[in-house]
Motif scaffolding. Structure first.
Motif, mmCIF file in Angstrom:
data_model
loop_
_atom_site.group_PDB
_atom_site.id
_atom_site.type_symbol
_atom_site.label_atom_id
_atom_site.label_comp_id
_atom_site.label_asym_id
_atom_site.label_seq_id
_atom_site.Cartn_x
_atom_site.Cartn_y
_atom_site.Cartn_z
ATOM 1 N N UNK B 86 10.955 26.673 -20.471
ATOM 2 C CA UNK B 86 12.103 27.038 -19.641
ATOM 3 C C UNK B 86 11.663 27.544 -18.273
ATOM 4 N N UNK B 87 10.599 28.325 -18.241
ATOM 5 C CA UNK B 87 10.090 28.796 -16.946
ATOM 6 C C UNK B 87 9.718 27.613 -16.056
ATOM 7 N N UNK B 109 17.064 29.107 -28.968
ATOM 8 C CA UNK B 109 17.437 28.085 -27.981
ATOM 9 C C UNK B 109 17.751 28.682 -26.617
ATOM 10 N N UNK B 110 17.638 27.817 -25.647
ATOM 11 C CA UNK B 110 18.026 28.102 -24.278
ATOM 12 C C UNK B 110 18.723 26.852 -23.756
ATOM 13 N N UNK B 111 19.770 27.009 -22.991
ATOM 14 C CA UNK B 111 20.412 25.833 -22.404
ATOM 15 C C UNK B 111 20.351 25.943 -20.886
ATOM 16 N N UNK B 112 20.226 24.812 -20.240
ATOM 17 C CA UNK B 112 20.161 24.799 -18.788
ATOM 18 C C UNK B 112 20.805 23.540 -18.250
ATOM 19 N N UNK B 113 21.163 23.600 -16.993
ATOM 20 C CA UNK B 113 21.731 22.423 -16.339
ATOM 21 C C UNK B 113 20.646 21.523 -15.806
ATOM 22 N N UNK B 114 21.063 20.438 -15.181
ATOM 23 C CA UNK B 114 20.166 19.431 -14.628
ATOM 24 C C UNK B 114 19.713 18.590 -15.798
ATOM 25 N N UNK B 115 20.523 17.643 -16.130
ATOM 26 C CA UNK B 115 20.273 16.864 -17.331
ATOM 27 C C UNK B 115 21.009 17.455 -18.516
ATOM 28 N N UNK B 116 21.699 18.588 -18.330
ATOM 29 C CA UNK B 116 22.487 19.218 -19.396
ATOM 30 C C UNK B 116 21.685 19.421 -20.670
ATOM 31 N N UNK B 117 20.446 19.836 -20.521
ATOM 32 C CA UNK B 117 19.582 19.915 -21.695
ATOM 33 C C UNK B 117 19.636 21.271 -22.365
ATOM 34 N N UNK B 118 19.268 21.273 -23.629
ATOM 35 C CA UNK B 118 19.025 22.502 -24.366
ATOM 36 C C UNK B 118 17.605 22.437 -24.900
ATOM 37 N N UNK B 119 16.968 23.564 -24.951
ATOM 38 C CA UNK B 119 15.630 23.648 -25.514
ATOM 39 C C UNK B 119 15.707 24.479 -26.773
ATOM 40 N N UNK B 120 15.121 24.009 -27.840
ATOM 41 C CA UNK B 120 15.121 24.822 -29.049
ATOM 42 C C UNK B 120 13.772 24.773 -29.708
ATOM 43 N N UNK B 121 13.464 25.771 -30.489
ATOM 44 C CA UNK B 121 12.235 25.651 -31.260
ATOM 45 C C UNK B 121 12.579 24.945 -32.562
ATOM 46 N N UNK B 122 11.629 24.874 -33.458
ATOM 47 C CA UNK B 122 11.810 24.150 -34.706
ATOM 48 C C UNK B 122 13.051 24.655 -35.438
ATOM 49 N N UNK B 123 13.976 23.783 -35.715
ATOM 50 C CA UNK B 123 15.211 24.175 -36.398
ATOM 51 C C UNK B 123 15.027 24.015 -37.899
ATOM 52 N N UNK B 124 16.048 24.324 -38.654
ATOM 53 C CA UNK B 124 15.927 24.139 -40.090
ATOM 54 C C UNK B 124 15.700 22.662 -40.403
ATOM 55 N N UNK B 125 15.166 22.381 -41.547
ATOM 56 C CA UNK B 125 14.702 21.016 -41.833
ATOM 57 C C UNK B 125 15.817 19.986 -41.748
ATOM 58 N N UNK B 126 17.052 20.388 -42.004
ATOM 59 C CA UNK B 126 18.158 19.439 -41.945
ATOM 60 C C UNK B 126 18.445 18.952 -40.551
ATOM 61 N N UNK B 127 18.015 19.701 -39.541
ATOM 62 C CA UNK B 127 18.314 19.313 -38.177
ATOM 63 C C UNK B 127 17.042 19.070 -37.390
ATOM 64 N N UNK B 128 15.941 19.129 -38.041
ATOM 65 C CA UNK B 128 14.669 19.067 -37.328
ATOM 66 C C UNK B 128 14.213 17.625 -37.221
ATOM 67 N N UNK B 129 13.465 17.335 -36.179
ATOM 68 C CA UNK B 129 13.197 15.927 -35.895
ATOM 69 C C UNK B 129 11.849 15.680 -35.246
ATOM 70 N N UNK B 130 10.791 16.153 -35.870
ATOM 71 C CA UNK B 130 9.482 15.774 -35.337
ATOM 72 C C UNK B 130 8.558 15.369 -36.474
#
Lengths: 130, 130
Positions: B86-87, B109-130
């Motif tokens: 985010x920095x 999580x953190x949300x920011x503009x410019x591409x309307x993106x959100x940043x999150x760390x590893x979410x629970x396994x049901x929503x995680x995607x790596x």
């Protein structure tokens, strides 16, 4: 049908400002760029940042607001499949935004609402993603 | 930094109408669904269709228009990395839309503009995607 999107494209007011965000902020490298579009290869799809006016022309829409201007593209193997998928999408509530045609970068595309998606067949290798 | 988006999330007015489009039109299968969100596993990322009001709460924004309401999420490995990225994004012209917090589904999580993106760390396994 392949459960995949080939392109996520954002309509951008100023490409240099957007480029700085993705290249300096995220540290990402474009895979292709010119004066109207920049592509970033993601894992499994391509993120495109496209001048909003060019995206509007591509989608056959006007008045897209930014942020908020975007399209999702689902590529299929051939022209026949474009038409086949489009029929299914219309039957499932989609609305065609532009009749089938050959875009300037090659291939064959149809655009429709409901998810703001575009369907294209295999594009040239520089923009292709399967 | 990994050149990838974890989630592409669309803000939707009526989930049943949208579900029909993706499930009957494309023939895709949800990987998770409840009354406010439906996830489709793509190759390399997750497509989410989220009630627009819930997306607005998530992004800490109001007045998103549909079609046009969407967010892009880039997941990283841990909370520290969320802050670090985010920095860099703010230094590259991004604007923070919501201060760092713990969403109800877990993670950070953190949300920011410019591409309307959100940043999150590893979410629970049901929503995680790596």
């Amino acid at each position: 049908m392949q459960q995949q999107l080939s392109f996520v494209t954002l309509g951008i007011g100023e490409l240099p400002r957007s480029r700085r965000f993705y290249v300096e902020g995220f540290g990402w490298s474009p895979v292709f760029e010119n004066e109207e579009i920049i592509f970033y290869q993601m894992a499994g799809f391509v993120l495109g940042t496209f001048l909003k006016s060019a995206l509007e022309e591509d989608m056959n829409r006007t008045g897209l607001v930014s942020p908020g201007a975007f399209s999702l593209a689902h590529n299929v193997l051939d022209k026949h499949s474009v038409e086949l998928v489009m029929h299914k999408l219309v039957a499932a509530g989609g609305t065609v935004h532009r009749a089938a045609d050959v875009p300037k970068h090659g291939g064959f595309r149809l655009c429709h609402r409901s998810g703001q998606s575009c369907l294209g067949d295999r594009l040239d290798s520089g923009r292709e993603n399967r």
